[in-house]
Scaffold this motif. Structure first.
Motif, PDB file in Angstrom:
ATOM      1  N   ALA A 198       2.980   8.580   8.214  1.00 50.55           N
ATOM      2  CA  ALA A 198       3.224   7.209   8.628  1.00 50.55           C
ATOM      3  C   ALA A 198       2.848   7.234   9.933  1.00 50.55           C
ATOM      4  O   ALA A 198       2.071   5.981  10.610  1.00 50.55           O
ATOM      5  N   THR A 249      -7.599   0.592   7.037  1.00 53.37           N
ATOM      6  CA  THR A 249      -7.352  -0.683   7.337  1.00 53.37           C
ATOM      7  C   THR A 249      -8.475  -1.763   6.927  1.00 53.37           C
ATOM      8  O   THR A 249      -8.040  -2.649   6.411  1.00 53.37           O
ATOM      9  N   ASP A 298      -7.801   6.052  10.296  1.00 56.37           N
ATOM     10  CA  ASP A 298      -6.808   4.526  10.136  1.00 56.37           C
ATOM     11  C   ASP A 298      -7.913   3.264  10.046  1.00 56.37           C
ATOM     12  O   ASP A 298      -7.418   2.439   9.476  1.00 56.37           O
ATOM     13  N   THR A 338       1.109   5.456   0.219  1.00 56.81           N
ATOM     14  CA  THR A 338       0.365   6.503   0.683  1.00 56.81           C
ATOM     15  C   THR A 338       1.258   7.835   0.514  1.00 56.81           C
ATOM     16  O   THR A 338       2.268   7.910   0.679  1.00 56.81           O
ATOM     17  N   TYR A 355       5.129   5.044   2.690  1.00 54.51           N
ATOM     18  CA  TYR A 355       4.581   6.467   2.662  1.00 54.51           C
ATOM     19  C   TYR A 355       5.585   7.246   1.983  1.00 54.51           C
ATOM     20  O   TYR A 355       6.946   7.405   2.398  1.00 54.51           O
ATOM     21  N   PHE A 395      -8.789  -1.983   2.970  1.00 55.89           N
ATOM     22  CA  PHE A 395      -7.560  -2.589   2.361  1.00 55.89           C
ATOM     23  C   PHE A 395      -7.595  -4.109   2.624  1.00 55.89           C
ATOM     24  O   PHE A 395      -7.405  -4.981   1.572  1.00 55.89           O
ATOM     25  N   MET A 417      -2.077   2.098   9.880  1.00 56.73           N
ATOM     26  CA  MET A 417      -2.720   0.703   9.228  1.00 56.73           C
ATOM     27  C   MET A 417      -2.125  -0.357   9.952  1.00 56.73           C
ATOM     28  O   MET A 417      -1.576  -1.407   9.222  1.00 56.73           O
ATOM     29  N   SER A 418      -1.806  -0.136  11.256  1.00 56.01           N
ATOM     30  CA  SER A 418      -0.886  -1.378  12.036  1.00 56.01           C
ATOM     31  C   SER A 418      -1.667  -2.764  11.787  1.00 56.01           C
ATOM     32  O   SER A 418      -0.909  -3.775  12.093  1.00 56.01           O
ATOM     33  N   VAL A 450       0.870  -1.085   0.084  1.00 53.62           N
ATOM     34  CA  VAL A 450      -0.048   0.068  -0.096  1.00 53.62           C
ATOM     35  C   VAL A 450       0.963   1.112   0.028  1.00 53.62           C
ATOM     36  O   VAL A 450       1.680   1.305   0.896  1.00 53.62           O
ATOM     37  N   LEU A 505      -2.796  -4.270   9.222  1.00 53.63           N
ATOM     38  CA  LEU A 505      -2.889  -4.585   7.831  1.00 53.63           C
ATOM     39  C   LEU A 505      -1.646  -5.444   7.742  1.00 53.63           C
ATOM     40  O   LEU A 505      -0.584  -5.241   7.901  1.00 53.63           O
ATOM     41  N   TRP A 512       2.760  -4.277   3.396  1.00 59.72           N
ATOM     42  CA  TRP A 512       3.951  -3.380   3.317  1.00 59.72           C
ATOM     43  C   TRP A 512       3.058  -1.917   3.403  1.00 59.72           C
ATOM     44  O   TRP A 512       2.355  -1.786   2.339  1.00 59.72           O
ATOM     45  N   ARG A 513       3.354  -1.167   4.258  1.00 63.18           N
ATOM     46  CA  ARG A 513       2.698   0.356   3.970  1.00 63.18           C
ATOM     47  C   ARG A 513       3.887   1.233   3.824  1.00 63.18           C
ATOM     48  O   ARG A 513       4.894   1.375   4.794  1.00 63.18           O
TER      49      ARG A 513
END
Length: 269
Positions: free
Chosen positions: A49, A261, A257, A35, A63, A264, A54-55, A33, A57, A60-61
């Motif tokens: 971040a 989450t 958030d 952002t 930013y 997604f 999005m903890s 993801v 999820l 990989w997030r």
């Protein structure tokens, strides 16, 4: 955001903060993801971040820093940025930021996949305010397969957003033929048919109508592929000023958030 687990670097020249998957993926390798932050707080990749980690999820997030911000600020720093915006926000800021960020996206994703050993699967995109415009433009270009998008306080129509700036700063923007063409290009209500992935739109109850009403119009234009959520009591920003460094998550950001989450988790595989 857990600072100890964050990875900082550059992908094809784009500065990023990456958070490893915080939960086991539902099926197969962890997806990605990407952002983009706001120009209001949070106005950096570090701050975004922290605001929307999005903890929960299993992805990989990552930013990305916007062009003309942070280490890519124009020579002269914030003062020069403000001068350029005051001279012509559409042509000096909105267009170059959106165009550069969307153009550099495919190469940055390819480099991220190499650096982080990520699968070649559909990507989730997210953004706030001007960063949401970038996410929409990336989705419309479809140069990289996109599985879902989530937007907060989004600029879905540039024209009304310029009007919000006029009211906020007490100025009058002088439209030209060229700037009207740019605003038409970044009118995603008109371009809804180009958006070929589910889109979540989160707006604040107390945000300007220039953001709330176009978001509602885009959600309606998308039909079953769009969802509109209004956060009670929230205005436009997701963090307190100055919004550059990572800061504790606000209550409103926590609500956003949670929505991101869940979206997604539902749509990104």
């Amino acid at each position: 955001m857990q600072a100890s687990s964050a990875i900082r670097g550059h992908a094809a020249g784009v500065p990023f903060v990456a958070l490893p998957p915080a939960a086991e993926p539902l099926d197969g390798p962890a997806p990605l993801v990407v952002t983009w932050h706001l120009m209001d707080p949070p106005r950096s990749e570090e701050a975004m971040a922290a605001a929307l980690p999005m903890s929960g999820l299993g992805a990989w997030r990552v930013y990305f820093g916007l062009p003309m911000h942070g280490g890519r600020a124009p020579e002269g720093g914030p003062e020069e940025f403000c001068r350029l915006a005051g001279e012509d926000y559409v042509l000096n800021v909105a267009e170059p930021v959106t165009e550069q960020a969307a153009t550099e996206f495919p190469g940055a994703v390819a480099d991220l996949r190499r650096q982080l050993s990520l699968p070649d699967s559909p990507v989730g995109v997210a953004g706030g305010s001007a960063g949401a415009t970038v996410a929409l433009e990336v989705l419309a270009r479809a140069e990289v397969p996109i599985g879902a998008a989530a937007l907060v306080s989004p600029v879905t129509q540039l024209g009304p957003a310029v009007g919000a700036n006029e009211r906020q700063f007490g100025v009058t923007y002088r439209w030209s033929e060229r700037s009207r063409a740019v605003a038409d290009r970044y009118d995603f209500v008109r371009r809804a048919g180009e958006l070929c992935a589910p889109v979540l739109l989160v707006v604040g109850e107390h945000d300007d109508e220039a953001f709330r009403e176009p978001a509602a119009a885009l959600s309606e234009a998308l039909g079953d592929a769009g969802r509109l959520v209004t956060v009670p009591g929230m205005a436009h920003a997701l963090a307190d000023e100055p919004g550059i460094e990572a800061a504790p998550q606000t209550g409103h950001a926590a609500m956003v958030d949670t929505e991101f989450t869940a979206w997604f988790q539902q749509h990104l595989r």
